[in-house]
Design a protein around this motif. Structure first.
Motif, PDB file in Angstrom:
ATOM      1  N   GLY A  24       0.812  -1.221   0.086  1.00  0.00           N
ATOM      2  CA  GLY A  24      -0.051   0.026   0.050  1.00  0.00           C
ATOM      3  C   GLY A  24       0.809   1.201   0.128  1.00  0.00           C
ATOM      4  O   GLY A  24       0.528   2.261  -0.661  1.00  0.00           O
ATOM      5  N   LEU A  25       1.878   1.326   0.825  1.00  0.00           N
ATOM      6  CA  LEU A  25       2.752   2.380   0.737  1.00  0.00           C
ATOM      7  C   LEU A  25       3.379   2.651  -0.477  1.00  0.00           C
ATOM      8  O   LEU A  25       3.815   3.809  -1.026  1.00  0.00           O
ATOM      9  CB  LEU A  25       3.852   2.329   1.838  1.00  0.00           C
ATOM     10  N   ALA A  26       3.751   1.612  -1.060  1.00  0.00           N
ATOM     11  CA  ALA A  26       4.438   1.638  -2.603  1.00  0.00           C
ATOM     12  C   ALA A  26       3.507   2.474  -3.374  1.00  0.00           C
ATOM     13  O   ALA A  26       3.701   3.135  -4.492  1.00  0.00           O
ATOM     14  CB  ALA A  26       4.917   0.273  -3.176  1.00  0.00           C
ATOM     15  N   HIS A  27       2.226   2.025  -3.482  1.00  0.00           N
ATOM     16  CA  HIS A  27       1.452   2.730  -4.170  1.00  0.00           C
ATOM     17  C   HIS A  27       1.008   4.117  -3.858  1.00  0.00           C
ATOM     18  O   HIS A  27       0.551   4.990  -4.681  1.00  0.00           O
ATOM     19  CB  HIS A  27      -0.282   2.108  -3.961  1.00  0.00           C
ATOM     20  N   LEU A  28       1.392   4.420  -2.814  1.00  0.00           N
ATOM     21  CA  LEU A  28       1.449   6.092  -2.255  1.00  0.00           C
ATOM     22  C   LEU A  28       2.776   6.870  -2.530  1.00  0.00           C
ATOM     23  O   LEU A  28       2.945   7.766  -2.479  1.00  0.00           O
ATOM     24  CB  LEU A  28       0.896   6.181  -0.845  1.00  0.00           C
ATOM     25  N   GLY A  29       3.596   5.764  -3.264  1.00  0.00           N
ATOM     26  CA  GLY A  29       4.935   6.510  -3.538  1.00  0.00           C
ATOM     27  C   GLY A  29       5.919   6.474  -2.414  1.00  0.00           C
ATOM     28  O   GLY A  29       6.761   7.571  -2.358  1.00  0.00           O
ATOM     29  N   VAL A  30       5.895   5.589  -1.446  1.00  0.00           N
ATOM     30  CA  VAL A  30       6.825   5.619  -0.163  1.00  0.00           C
ATOM     31  C   VAL A  30       7.645   4.363  -0.613  1.00  0.00           C
ATOM     32  O   VAL A  30       7.373   3.631  -0.919  1.00  0.00           O
ATOM     33  CB  VAL A  30       6.139   5.409   0.932  1.00  0.00           C
ATOM     34  N   ARG A  31       9.031   4.612  -0.373  1.00  0.00           N
ATOM     35  CA  ARG A  31      10.050   3.576  -0.570  1.00  0.00           C
ATOM     36  C   ARG A  31      10.157   2.780   0.665  1.00  0.00           C
ATOM     37  O   ARG A  31      10.245   3.227   1.836  1.00  0.00           O
ATOM     38  CB  ARG A  31      11.446   4.184  -0.793  1.00  0.00           C
ATOM     39  N   THR A  32      10.101   1.338   0.755  1.00  0.00           N
ATOM     40  CA  THR A  32      10.131   0.455   1.677  1.00  0.00           C
ATOM     41  C   THR A  32      10.993  -0.633   1.283  1.00  0.00           C
ATOM     42  O   THR A  32      11.293  -0.999   0.289  1.00  0.00           O
ATOM     43  CB  THR A  32       8.932  -0.090   2.424  1.00  0.00           C
ATOM     44  N   GLU A  33      11.432  -1.020   2.302  1.00  0.00           N
ATOM     45  CA  GLU A  33      12.410  -2.571   2.314  1.00  0.00           C
ATOM     46  C   GLU A  33      11.822  -3.273   3.292  1.00  0.00           C
ATOM     47  O   GLU A  33      11.941  -3.181   4.449  1.00  0.00           O
ATOM     48  CB  GLU A  33      13.763  -2.139   2.462  1.00  0.00           C
ATOM     49  N   THR A  34      11.355  -4.441   2.906  1.00  0.00           N
ATOM     50  CA  THR A  34      10.844  -5.491   3.842  1.00  0.00           C
ATOM     51  C   THR A  34      11.866  -6.742   4.123  1.00  0.00           C
ATOM     52  O   THR A  34      12.692  -6.821   3.419  1.00  0.00           O
ATOM     53  CB  THR A  34       9.518  -6.215   3.312  1.00  0.00           C
ATOM     54  N   ARG A  35      11.795  -7.202   5.565  1.00  0.00           N
ATOM     55  CA  ARG A  35      12.475  -8.233   5.845  1.00  0.00           C
ATOM     56  C   ARG A  35      11.605  -9.255   6.513  1.00  0.00           C
ATOM     57  O   ARG A  35      10.532  -8.727   6.856  1.00  0.00           O
ATOM     58  CB  ARG A  35      13.691  -7.904   6.751  1.00  0.00           C
ATOM     59  N   PRO A  36      11.875 -10.607   6.852  1.00  0.00           N
ATOM     60  CA  PRO A  36      11.011 -11.318   7.403  1.00  0.00           C
ATOM     61  C   PRO A  36      10.366 -10.822   8.678  1.00  0.00           C
ATOM     62  O   PRO A  36       9.114 -11.146   8.994  1.00  0.00           O
ATOM     63  CB  PRO A  36      11.883 -12.756   7.627  1.00  0.00           C
ATOM     64  N   ASP A  37      11.163  -9.918   9.383  1.00  0.00           N
ATOM     65  CA  ASP A  37      10.706  -9.702  10.699  1.00  0.00           C
ATOM     66  C   ASP A  37      10.571  -8.152  10.821  1.00  0.00           C
ATOM     67  O   ASP A  37      10.315  -7.607  11.891  1.00  0.00           O
ATOM     68  CB  ASP A  37      11.716 -10.153  11.812  1.00  0.00           C
TER      69      ASP A  37
END
Ligand code: S3P
Length: 451
Positions: A359-372
């Motif tokens: 959802g944040l990507a759709h709002l143009g926000v950069r994120t990086e996920t990890r398992p935890d």
């Protein structure tokens, strides 16, 4: 409860939150109030009960277990307790809907009953892990069937007796702790649970309010089976997990100044306040008092310039349900926010790490996920210029039927540059009936569309 996809929110960008608001009653405490009142002796009067689908699922289950319950009527519920041995076999499976708390706590409370019961849930709940309760309950002597994958339906068989255990929880879970303590009421001897980190202690506090002795020593909590509970009066505080949307909303929206009335501020629940303050939030607790053994306060929150933080791991269980909306705060804060040690988020009503990142990507926000966990690069929504609509910072978001995801993105609208449409929001009813109306009343540009 609504069908998936049948409720959408349309959020106009911008706005300011101002005024006073009282959010509905605490979900965790509402569940427990019905459970303990049901098996107590005498009448319990409850005020401030949450009339959301999850707590209503618990209430409906106890009616079907033979407990006379009047209400809810504007938050008032009257329960005629049937005593520890007074529950009756229901005439079919008990439907827990979307509610993990109902299913896990009832598995414990019903494990020692002299009749069989089946607990079922909706699609989301039927995917969530149940072995975390069925395994230790099995060690107490319970017989509970699950699917091969360890999920619901849960089939509870009557057993001759349960015996107390001394259990060290591998995950910091109040649901597991509570499930075992409730089974422990029916077990021979002492049941003790040790938690790896503090988790919400509403069960312990409420057992005490019903006159049942609970002993705590550091991270270990114990009770002895075979006692009795005595009906009482309970005032349920406003839910800090619902207040969290407004705490974040007012923090990120310039010009905001909001007063939240009568919110539960139990130390095991205030991670959202601690973390927002750590990010530079302007939050003041006013008129601290207690209600029904729980600390409450009015909370004043004003707009502030937030900065990113590294979320301390010990705050994770204290803010577990508030992390989705805290991600929105992080997206609007200056600099990076990192979260680790939060793998539990992946097994909530949705995979909250992935669904929030999408959802944040759709709002143009950069994120990086990890398992935890996740790393969020804050600033302005739309910063990557890659949002799903022109003039990034608006767009269409899928809440995946998860109430807290739907409300978190509604709040993001306060700082979006374009309109946001949020799909699959019907389950907001599970924890926060009337959210759209209440939020609109203090300044959120929200419209609810039902099909
Ligand atoms: C709850 C405990 C938490 C929380 C849930 C309610 C409770 O779950 O996420 O919404 O009422 O005990 P876990 O204990 O599984 O973390």
């Amino acid at each position: 409860m609504g069908q998936p996809q049948d409720t959408r929110y349309l959020i106009a960008p911008g706005g300011t939150l101002r005024g006073r608001v009282r959010v509905p009653g605490d979900k965790s405490i509402s569940h427990r109030s019905i459970m303990l009142a049901a098996i107590a002796e005498g009448e319990t009067r409850i005020a401030g009960f949450l009339e959301g689908a999850d707590a209503l699922a618990t209430l409906a289950a106890f009616r079907r277990l033979g407990v006379p319950i009047e209400g809810p009527d504007r938050g008032q519920v009257r329960v005629q307790g049937v005593g520890m041995r007074g529950l009756r076999a229901p005439d079919g499976p008990l439907d827990m809907g979307n509610s993990g708390t109902s299913m896990r706590l009832l598995a414990g409370l019903l494990a020692g009953q002299p009749f069989p019961v089946t607990l079922v849930g909706d699609r989301s709940l039927s995917r969530r892990p149940m072995r975390r309760v069925t395994d230790p309950l099995g060690s107490m002597g319970a017989r509970i069937g699950t699917t091969a994958g360890g999920t619901a339906p849960l089939e509870l068989e009557p057993v001759a007796r349960l015996s107390g255990i001394d259990y060290r929880m591998p995950v910091a879970s109040a649901q597991v702790k509570s499930s075992l303590l409730l089974a422990g009421l029916y077990a021979e001897g002492e049941t003790c649970v040790t938690e790896p980190a503090p988790t919400r202690d509403h069960t312990e506090r409420m057992l005490t309010a019903f006159g049942y002795s609970v002993r705590r020593q550091a991270s270990r909590v114990c009770l002895t089976g075979g006692g009795r509970l005595t009906g009482c009066r309970l005032q349920i505080p406003a839910d800090i997990s619902s207040a969290a949307f407004f705490l974040v909303g007012a923090s990120i929206a310039p010009g905001s100044d909001l007063l939240l009335e009568g919110v539960g501020v139990n130390p095991t629940r205030v991670g959202v306040i601690n973390l927002l303050r750590g990010m530079g939030g302007d939050i003041e607790l006013i008129d601290r008092r207690t209600a029904g053994g729980e600390p409450i306060a009015d909370i004043r929150v004003r707009h502030a310039r937030l900065h990113g933080i590294r979320i301390p791991v010990d705050q994770v269980p204290l803010a577990i349900d508030e992390l989705p909306v805290l991600f929105v705060a992080a997206a609007c804060a200056e600099g990076e926010t990192t979260l680790t040690g939060a793998e539990e988020l992946r097994v909530k009503e949705s995979d909250r790490i992935q669904v929030m990142a999408d959802g944040l990507a759709h709002l143009g926000v950069r994120t990086e996920t990890r398992p935890d966990g996740i790393r969020i690069t804050g600033g302005e929504l739309g910063a990557t210029g890659e949002g799903s609509v022109e003039g990034a910072g608006g767009g269409a978001i899928d809440a995946h039927g998860d109430h807290r995801i739907a409300m978190a993105f509604a709040i993001a609208g306060l700082r979006a540059k374009g309109p946001i449409e949020i799909r699959d929001c019907a389950n907001v009813e599970t924890s926060f009936p009337g959210f759209a109306e209440l939020a609109a009343g203090v300044g959120l540009g929200i419209r609810e569309m039902r099909r």
